[in-house]
Design a protein around this motif. Structure first.
Motif, PDB file in Angstrom:
ATOM      1  N   PHE A 155       0.832  -1.210   0.000  1.00  0.00           N
ATOM      2  CA  PHE A 155       0.000   0.000   0.000  1.00  0.00           C
ATOM      3  C   PHE A 155       0.862   1.253   0.000  1.00  0.00           C
ATOM      4  CE2 PHE A 155      -3.138  -3.006   1.646  1.00  0.00           C
ATOM      5  CZ  PHE A 155      -4.215  -2.693   0.842  1.00  0.00           C
ATOM      6  N   VAL A 156       1.878   1.259   0.832  1.00  0.00           N
ATOM      7  CA  VAL A 156       2.758   2.425   0.915  1.00  0.00           C
ATOM      8  C   VAL A 156       3.410   2.696  -0.440  1.00  0.00           C
ATOM      9  CG1 VAL A 156       4.885   3.304   1.960  1.00  0.00           C
ATOM     10  CG2 VAL A 156       3.183   2.173   3.385  1.00  0.00           C
ATOM     11  N   SER A 157       3.918   1.658  -1.085  1.00  0.00           N
ATOM     12  CA  SER A 157       4.581   1.864  -2.370  1.00  0.00           C
ATOM     13  C   SER A 157       3.603   2.377  -3.427  1.00  0.00           C
ATOM     14  CB  SER A 157       5.289   0.590  -2.844  1.00  0.00           C
ATOM     15  OG  SER A 157       4.371  -0.459  -3.033  1.00  0.00           O
ATOM     16  N   THR A 158       2.359   1.941  -3.369  1.00  0.00           N
ATOM     17  CA  THR A 158       1.352   2.438  -4.306  1.00  0.00           C
ATOM     18  C   THR A 158       1.158   3.936  -4.134  1.00  0.00           C
ATOM     19  OG1 THR A 158       0.202   0.318  -4.313  1.00  0.00           O
ATOM     20  CG2 THR A 158      -1.063   2.225  -5.033  1.00  0.00           C
ATOM     21  N   PHE A 159       1.027   4.391  -2.897  1.00  0.00           N
ATOM     22  CA  PHE A 159       0.830   5.811  -2.643  1.00  0.00           C
ATOM     23  C   PHE A 159       2.080   6.629  -2.969  1.00  0.00           C
ATOM     24  CE2 PHE A 159      -2.584   4.043   0.034  1.00  0.00           C
ATOM     25  CZ  PHE A 159      -3.644   4.718  -0.550  1.00  0.00           C
ATOM     26  N   VAL A 160       3.252   6.069  -2.710  1.00  0.00           N
ATOM     27  CA  VAL A 160       4.493   6.769  -3.047  1.00  0.00           C
ATOM     28  C   VAL A 160       4.601   6.951  -4.555  1.00  0.00           C
ATOM     29  CG1 VAL A 160       7.019   6.544  -3.083  1.00  0.00           C
ATOM     30  CG2 VAL A 160       5.765   6.125  -0.966  1.00  0.00           C
ATOM     31  N   ILE A 161       4.331   5.910  -5.310  1.00  0.00           N
ATOM     32  CA  ILE A 161       4.400   6.015  -6.774  1.00  0.00           C
ATOM     33  C   ILE A 161       3.362   7.015  -7.284  1.00  0.00           C
ATOM     34  CG2 ILE A 161       4.064   4.775  -8.956  1.00  0.00           C
ATOM     35  CD1 ILE A 161       5.273   2.295  -7.503  1.00  0.00           C
ATOM     36  N   ALA A 162       2.166   6.996  -6.707  1.00  0.00           N
ATOM     37  CA  ALA A 162       1.131   7.953  -7.120  1.00  0.00           C
ATOM     38  C   ALA A 162       1.569   9.387  -6.830  1.00  0.00           C
ATOM     39  CB  ALA A 162      -0.188   7.649  -6.424  1.00  0.00           C
ATOM     40  N   ALA A 163       2.171   9.608  -5.674  1.00  0.00           N
ATOM     41  CA  ALA A 163       2.650  10.951  -5.334  1.00  0.00           C
ATOM     42  C   ALA A 163       3.779  11.381  -6.266  1.00  0.00           C
ATOM     43  CB  ALA A 163       3.114  10.989  -3.878  1.00  0.00           C
ATOM     44  N   LEU A 164       4.703  10.473  -6.548  1.00  0.00           N
ATOM     45  CA  LEU A 164       5.791  10.787  -7.478  1.00  0.00           C
ATOM     46  C   LEU A 164       5.242  11.118  -8.863  1.00  0.00           C
ATOM     47  CD1 LEU A 164       8.415   8.070  -6.483  1.00  0.00           C
ATOM     48  CD2 LEU A 164       8.573  10.542  -6.094  1.00  0.00           C
ATOM     49  N   TYR A 165       4.239  10.350  -9.299  1.00  0.00           N
ATOM     50  CA  TYR A 165       3.651  10.618 -10.607  1.00  0.00           C
ATOM     51  C   TYR A 165       2.964  11.984 -10.611  1.00  0.00           C
ATOM     52  CZ  TYR A 165       0.880  10.581 -14.784  1.00  0.00           C
ATOM     53  OH  TYR A 165       0.332  10.948 -15.979  1.00  0.00           O
ATOM     54  N   GLY A 166       2.266  12.309  -9.544  1.00  0.00           N
ATOM     55  CA  GLY A 166       1.602  13.611  -9.470  1.00  0.00           C
ATOM     56  C   GLY A 166       2.596  14.760  -9.592  1.00  0.00           C
ATOM     57  N   ARG A 167       3.700  14.662  -8.872  1.00  0.00           N
ATOM     58  CA  ARG A 167       4.738  15.694  -8.964  1.00  0.00           C
ATOM     59  C   ARG A 167       5.330  15.748 -10.369  1.00  0.00           C
ATOM     60  NH1 ARG A 167       9.308  14.819  -5.161  1.00  0.00           N
ATOM     61  NH2 ARG A 167      10.154  16.505  -6.418  1.00  0.00           N
ATOM     62  N   PHE A 168       5.617  14.571 -10.919  1.00  0.00           N
ATOM     63  CA  PHE A 168       6.183  14.487 -12.266  1.00  0.00           C
ATOM     64  C   PHE A 168       5.231  15.103 -13.287  1.00  0.00           C
ATOM     65  CE2 PHE A 168       6.427  12.154 -16.277  1.00  0.00           C
ATOM     66  CZ  PHE A 168       7.731  12.451 -16.662  1.00  0.00           C
ATOM     67  N   ALA A 169       3.967  14.736 -13.204  1.00  0.00           N
ATOM     68  CA  ALA A 169       2.982  15.247 -14.168  1.00  0.00           C
ATOM     69  C   ALA A 169       2.845  16.765 -14.061  1.00  0.00           C
ATOM     70  CB  ALA A 169       1.626  14.574 -13.947  1.00  0.00           C
ATOM     71  N   ASN A 170       2.817  17.273 -12.842  1.00  0.00           N
ATOM     72  CA  ASN A 170       2.699  18.726 -12.661  1.00  0.00           C
ATOM     73  C   ASN A 170       3.884  19.473 -13.259  1.00  0.00           C
ATOM     74  OD1 ASN A 170       0.239  18.652 -11.332  1.00  0.00           O
ATOM     75  ND2 ASN A 170       1.178  18.518  -9.324  1.00  0.00           N
ATOM     76  N   ARG A 171       5.076  18.914 -13.127  1.00  0.00           N
ATOM     77  CA  ARG A 171       6.277  19.591 -13.592  1.00  0.00           C
ATOM     78  C   ARG A 171       6.587  19.355 -15.062  1.00  0.00           C
ATOM     79  NH1 ARG A 171      10.788  17.634 -11.606  1.00  0.00           N
ATOM     80  NH2 ARG A 171       9.835  15.832 -10.653  1.00  0.00           N
ATOM     81  N   LYS A 172       6.380  18.128 -15.544  1.00  0.00           N
ATOM     82  CA  LYS A 172       6.877  17.749 -16.866  1.00  0.00           C
ATOM     83  C   LYS A 172       5.797  17.511 -17.919  1.00  0.00           C
ATOM     84  CE  LYS A 172      11.219  17.468 -15.595  1.00  0.00           C
ATOM     85  NZ  LYS A 172      12.282  18.239 -16.177  1.00  0.00           N
ATOM     86  N   LEU A 173       4.616  17.078 -17.498  1.00  0.00           N
ATOM     87  CA  LEU A 173       3.573  16.744 -18.471  1.00  0.00           C
ATOM     88  C   LEU A 173       2.551  17.865 -18.649  1.00  0.00           C
ATOM     89  CD1 LEU A 173       2.827  13.026 -17.521  1.00  0.00           C
ATOM     90  CD2 LEU A 173       4.472  13.915 -19.179  1.00  0.00           C
ATOM     91  N   ASP A 174       2.095  18.431 -17.547  1.00  0.00           N
ATOM     92  CA  ASP A 174       1.027  19.421 -17.623  1.00  0.00           C
ATOM     93  C   ASP A 174       1.378  20.646 -18.468  1.00  0.00           C
ATOM     94  OD1 ASP A 174      -0.514  17.721 -16.161  1.00  0.00           O
ATOM     95  OD2 ASP A 174      -0.468  18.894 -14.309  1.00  0.00           O
ATOM     96  N   PRO A 175       2.610  21.198 -18.360  1.00  0.00           N
ATOM     97  CA  PRO A 175       2.905  22.349 -19.225  1.00  0.00           C
ATOM     98  C   PRO A 175       2.762  22.015 -20.716  1.00  0.00           C
ATOM     99  CG  PRO A 175       4.532  22.195 -17.478  1.00  0.00           C
ATOM    100  CD  PRO A 175       3.698  20.943 -17.409  1.00  0.00           C
ATOM    101  N   LEU A 176       3.236  20.853 -21.121  1.00  0.00           N
ATOM    102  CA  LEU A 176       3.080  20.455 -22.529  1.00  0.00           C
ATOM    103  C   LEU A 176       1.614  20.231 -22.876  1.00  0.00           C
ATOM    104  CD1 LEU A 176       6.040  17.948 -23.001  1.00  0.00           C
ATOM    105  CD2 LEU A 176       5.794  20.203 -24.025  1.00  0.00           C
ATOM    106  N   ALA A 177       0.896  19.571 -21.978  1.00  0.00           N
ATOM    107  CA  ALA A 177      -0.519  19.285 -22.239  1.00  0.00           C
ATOM    108  C   ALA A 177      -1.332  20.567 -22.346  1.00  0.00           C
ATOM    109  CB  ALA A 177      -1.082  18.385 -21.146  1.00  0.00           C
ATOM    110  N   HIS A 178      -1.047  21.548 -21.500  1.00  0.00           N
ATOM    111  CA  HIS A 178      -1.770  22.823 -21.576  1.00  0.00           C
ATOM    112  C   HIS A 178      -1.487  23.530 -22.901  1.00  0.00           C
ATOM    113  CE1 HIS A 178      -3.384  22.485 -17.614  1.00  0.00           C
ATOM    114  NE2 HIS A 178      -2.202  22.522 -17.019  1.00  0.00           N
ATOM    115  N   GLY A 179      -0.229  23.479 -23.322  1.00  0.00           N
ATOM    116  CA  GLY A 179       0.117  24.084 -24.608  1.00  0.00           C
ATOM    117  C   GLY A 179      -0.581  23.392 -25.770  1.00  0.00           C
ATOM    118  N   LEU A 180      -0.642  22.079 -25.721  1.00  0.00           N
ATOM    119  CA  LEU A 180      -1.326  21.326 -26.783  1.00  0.00           C
ATOM    120  C   LEU A 180      -2.826  21.586 -26.762  1.00  0.00           C
ATOM    121  CD1 LEU A 180       0.660  18.001 -26.504  1.00  0.00           C
ATOM    122  CD2 LEU A 180       0.645  19.568 -28.469  1.00  0.00           C
ATOM    123  N   ASN A 181      -3.394  21.731 -25.572  1.00  0.00           N
ATOM    124  CA  ASN A 181      -4.817  22.038 -25.467  1.00  0.00           C
ATOM    125  C   ASN A 181      -5.112  23.408 -26.073  1.00  0.00           C
ATOM    126  OD1 ASN A 181      -7.511  21.521 -24.669  1.00  0.00           O
ATOM    127  ND2 ASN A 181      -7.207  22.789 -22.851  1.00  0.00           N
TER     128      ASN A 181
END
Length: 114
Positions: A79-105
């Motif tokens: 359970f802990v590893s699931t939440f850690v990976i989800a948190a890491l993905y959230g940070r990653f997406a906010n920093r690396k994916l969302d800016p590109l996605a907003h531009g594409l939108n």
């Protein structure tokens, strides 16, 4: 505006976004995060399952003389590893994916207005 014209306009807008270098980069970044973490988590999960099946002595070992054993700790760590990976993905997406996605939108919306 006719339905056929709307479909054609939407298709052109989608193609413009799909052909953009940012879209390719977005997919590359996503895969570079998701694939290694999925492999790591699946290996960790399968190790847990394998230990429960074939290393029962190890998994039933009591920790600190209490009623808590290795299997319980491993299960909780799943359970802990699931939440850690989800948190890491959230940070990653906010920093690396969302800016590109907003531009594409924004590009998609501009293309639809044409």
């Amino acid at each position: 505006m006719g339905e056929e014209m709307v479909r054609e306009r939407d298709a052109r807008a989608y193609e413009a976004v799909h052909d953009a270098a940012d879209f390719t980069e977005l997919k590359r970044r996503y895969k570079n995060f998701v694939v290694p973490w999925t492999i790591a988590f699946m290996a960790w999960y399968l190790a847990y399952v394998a230990c429960n099946n074939w290393a029962r002595g190890f998994m039933s070992h009591k920790i600190g003389g209490s009623h808590i054993n290795v299997a319980l700790v491993f299960g909780l760590l799943q359970f802990v590893s699931t939440f850690v990976i989800a948190a890491l993905y959230g940070r990653f997406a906010n920093r690396k994916l969302d800016p590109l996605a907003h531009g594409l939108n924004a590009k998609y919306k501009r293309e639809r207005r044409r």
